[in-house]
Design a protein around this motif. Sequence first.
Motif, PDB file in Angstrom:
ATOM      1  N   MET A   1      29.438  36.385  61.813  1.00 30.17           N
ATOM      2  CA  MET A   1      30.014  36.677  63.134  1.00 30.17           C
ATOM      3  C   MET A   1      30.455  38.135  63.191  1.00 30.17           C
ATOM      4  N   GLN A   2      30.130  38.810  64.289  1.00 28.22           N
ATOM      5  CA  GLN A   2      30.487  40.224  64.466  1.00 28.22           C
ATOM      6  C   GLN A   2      31.997  40.394  64.567  1.00 28.22           C
ATOM      7  N   GLU A   3      32.528  41.316  63.752  1.00 28.60           N
ATOM      8  CA  GLU A   3      33.950  41.638  63.834  1.00 28.60           C
ATOM      9  C   GLU A   3      34.148  42.780  64.821  1.00 28.60           C
ATOM     10  N   TYR A   4      35.190  42.666  65.628  1.00 26.92           N
ATOM     11  CA  TYR A   4      35.549  43.740  66.537  1.00 26.92           C
ATOM     12  C   TYR A   4      36.988  44.177  66.264  1.00 26.92           C
ATOM     13  N   PHE A   5      37.192  45.475  66.428  1.00 30.41           N
ATOM     14  CA  PHE A   5      38.485  46.076  66.144  1.00 30.41           C
ATOM     15  C   PHE A   5      38.946  46.861  67.353  1.00 30.41           C
ATOM     16  N   GLY A  12      54.701  55.483  77.257  1.00 30.35           N
ATOM     17  CA  GLY A  12      55.641  55.141  78.309  1.00 30.35           C
ATOM     18  C   GLY A  12      55.043  55.182  79.701  1.00 30.35           C
ATOM     19  N   THR A  13      53.887  55.834  79.868  1.00 30.06           N
ATOM     20  CA  THR A  13      53.267  55.905  81.186  1.00 30.06           C
ATOM     21  C   THR A  13      51.939  55.170  81.258  1.00 30.06           C
ATOM     22  N   SER A  14      51.249  55.019  80.129  1.00 28.89           N
ATOM     23  CA  SER A  14      49.959  54.333  80.149  1.00 28.89           C
ATOM     24  C   SER A  14      49.657  53.740  78.787  1.00 28.89           C
ATOM     25  N   CYS A  15      48.698  52.827  78.772  1.00 27.64           N
ATOM     26  CA  CYS A  15      48.227  52.202  77.548  1.00 27.64           C
ATOM     27  C   CYS A  15      46.712  52.363  77.501  1.00 27.64           C
ATOM     28  N   ARG A  16      46.222  52.960  76.433  1.00 25.53           N
ATOM     29  CA  ARG A  16      44.778  53.140  76.261  1.00 25.53           C
ATOM     30  C   ARG A  16      44.293  52.247  75.121  1.00 25.53           C
ATOM     31  N   ALA A  17      43.123  51.677  75.309  1.00 24.94           N
ATOM     32  CA  ALA A  17      42.540  50.808  74.285  1.00 24.94           C
ATOM     33  C   ALA A  17      41.078  51.186  74.077  1.00 24.94           C
ATOM     34  N   ALA A  18      40.600  50.981  72.861  1.00 27.86           N
ATOM     35  CA  ALA A  18      39.183  51.158  72.560  1.00 27.86           C
ATOM     36  C   ALA A  18      38.766  50.055  71.610  1.00 27.86           C
ATOM     37  N   VAL A  19      37.574  49.500  71.823  1.00 24.37           N
ATOM     38  CA  VAL A  19      37.045  48.466  70.946  1.00 24.37           C
ATOM     39  C   VAL A  19      35.895  49.063  70.151  1.00 24.37           C
ATOM     40  N   ALA A  20      35.854  48.717  68.857  1.00 26.61           N
ATOM     41  CA  ALA A  20      34.840  49.265  67.963  1.00 26.61           C
ATOM     42  C   ALA A  20      34.244  48.148  67.121  1.00 26.61           C
ATOM     43  N   ASP A  21      33.068  48.437  66.539  1.00 27.35           N
ATOM     44  CA  ASP A  21      32.473  47.488  65.602  1.00 27.35           C
ATOM     45  C   ASP A  21      33.021  47.741  64.203  1.00 27.35           C
ATOM     46  N   ALA A  22      32.509  47.022  63.218  1.00 30.80           N
ATOM     47  CA  ALA A  22      33.037  47.114  61.863  1.00 30.80           C
ATOM     48  C   ALA A  22      32.759  48.459  61.212  1.00 30.80           C
ATOM     49  N   GLU A  23      31.869  49.256  61.782  1.00 30.18           N
ATOM     50  CA  GLU A  23      31.603  50.597  61.266  1.00 30.18           C
ATOM     51  C   GLU A  23      32.467  51.658  61.942  1.00 30.18           C
ATOM     52  N   GLU A  49      47.273  43.773  76.698  1.00 34.40           N
ATOM     53  CA  GLU A  49      46.164  42.826  76.856  1.00 34.40           C
ATOM     54  C   GLU A  49      45.191  43.294  77.936  1.00 34.40           C
ATOM     55  N   GLU A  50      45.705  43.803  79.019  1.00 35.43           N
ATOM     56  CA  GLU A  50      44.830  44.271  80.108  1.00 35.43           C
ATOM     57  C   GLU A  50      43.933  45.415  79.640  1.00 35.43           C
ATOM     58  N   ALA A  51      44.509  46.385  78.929  1.00 36.55           N
ATOM     59  CA  ALA A  51      43.707  47.508  78.450  1.00 36.55           C
ATOM     60  C   ALA A  51      42.638  47.043  77.472  1.00 36.55           C
ATOM     61  N   ALA A  52      42.997  46.083  76.599  1.00 35.89           N
ATOM     62  CA  ALA A  52      42.019  45.564  75.643  1.00 35.89           C
ATOM     63  C   ALA A  52      40.880  44.836  76.355  1.00 35.89           C
ATOM     64  N   ARG A  53      41.212  44.030  77.363  1.00 33.99           N
ATOM     65  CA  ARG A  53      40.159  43.323  78.106  1.00 33.99           C
ATOM     66  C   ARG A  53      39.250  44.307  78.840  1.00 33.99           C
ATOM     67  N   LEU A  54      39.833  45.352  79.390  1.00 32.00           N
ATOM     68  CA  LEU A  54      39.014  46.357  80.068  1.00 32.00           C
ATOM     69  C   LEU A  54      38.088  47.068  79.088  1.00 32.00           C
ATOM     70  N   ALA A  55      38.556  47.292  77.866  1.00 31.26           N
ATOM     71  CA  ALA A  55      37.705  47.917  76.850  1.00 31.26           C
ATOM     72  C   ALA A  55      36.534  47.005  76.503  1.00 31.26           C
ATOM     73  N   ALA A 279      43.705  55.454  66.140  1.00 33.23           N
ATOM     74  CA  ALA A 279      44.080  54.041  66.110  1.00 33.23           C
ATOM     75  C   ALA A 279      42.890  53.172  65.720  1.00 33.23           C
ATOM     76  N   VAL A 280      41.723  53.497  66.254  1.00 27.29           N
ATOM     77  CA  VAL A 280      40.516  52.737  65.910  1.00 27.29           C
ATOM     78  C   VAL A 280      40.193  52.908  64.426  1.00 27.29           C
ATOM     79  N   GLU A 281      40.254  54.140  63.919  1.00 29.65           N
ATOM     80  CA  GLU A 281      39.968  54.383  62.509  1.00 29.65           C
ATOM     81  C   GLU A 281      40.905  53.579  61.611  1.00 29.65           C
ATOM     82  N   LEU A 282      42.198  53.577  61.942  1.00 29.63           N
ATOM     83  CA  LEU A 282      43.160  52.840  61.132  1.00 29.63           C
ATOM     84  C   LEU A 282      42.960  51.335  61.254  1.00 29.63           C
ATOM     85  N   ALA A 283      42.568  50.871  62.443  1.00 25.06           N
ATOM     86  CA  ALA A 283      42.312  49.440  62.617  1.00 25.06           C
ATOM     87  C   ALA A 283      41.194  48.975  61.688  1.00 25.06           C
TER      88      ALA A 283
END
Length: 292
Positions: A1-5, A12-23, A49-55, A279-283
Amino acid sequence: MQEYFIGIDGGGTSCRAAVADAEGRILGRGRSGASNILTDPDTALRHIEEAARLAFRDAGLAEDLSAASALLGVAGNNVGDAVSYVLARLPFARAEIVSDGLIALQGALGDADGAIAIVGTGTIFIVRHQGRIHYLGGWGFQVGDLGGGARLGHAALQESLLAHDGIRPGSALTKRILDEFGHDPKMVVDFARAARPGDFGRHAPTVVAFAAEGDPTALRLMRDAASQVDEALDAAARIDGGTGRLCLLGGLAEVYSAYLADRHRDRLAPPLADALTGAVELAVKTLRTGAP
């Protein structure tokens, strides 16, 4: 199963999210509203949660957050109650909360040694040396944040009252600020009594602009503030020997590069990437199945 990170940069003003593969390849990005886990954790949770879903949507993936691992870089990560409350309610399979400064460091330096200075409304200085992370400053407006925009705006208000009382000579800067308050010092005092750091910080661009025009008061304030940043960078250099990248980040980064001492300006380098990338690299590094 594909892992996603998922990497989260929560502010304080916005939340940014990015989704990446295992690489670590970023597949999609999303943005939502404020995500301060200290002042409003429930709103922060909703926006995370909203930012993650949008990503996920941006990446063309099914929005199954329950199977993803997430690393969140947020202010207030050292407040145990807030972290425990948020961690228990996140929708991810696994999650870790670290400081927003740490993801900025990772983005700017990658895995290398070096230092960053985050100079915005407040200030904090972070050094990585031989794998250890050192934090300098970041204690907040009341007892710290020297060199930050809030301190700069606060100093401008002080100078304006000193000029009003004839204690120090006035300038175009002090006149502009006094004009804003109708040349009534009581209005300045009333503003200051209720002001938060961001309210003081809104006067910082005025100081920067007048300094660029050669205003003597504004120049003195900029040089004083830059000397405080220099002092912190000297402390950082004592930790890492003044080697590695030195990156200025934050809203005042470009401004301060012209005011710092040569010993620091000569070391400056552009950041490799932004905090969200960090954040993605550390995840991926810390949450990947079987990661060291």
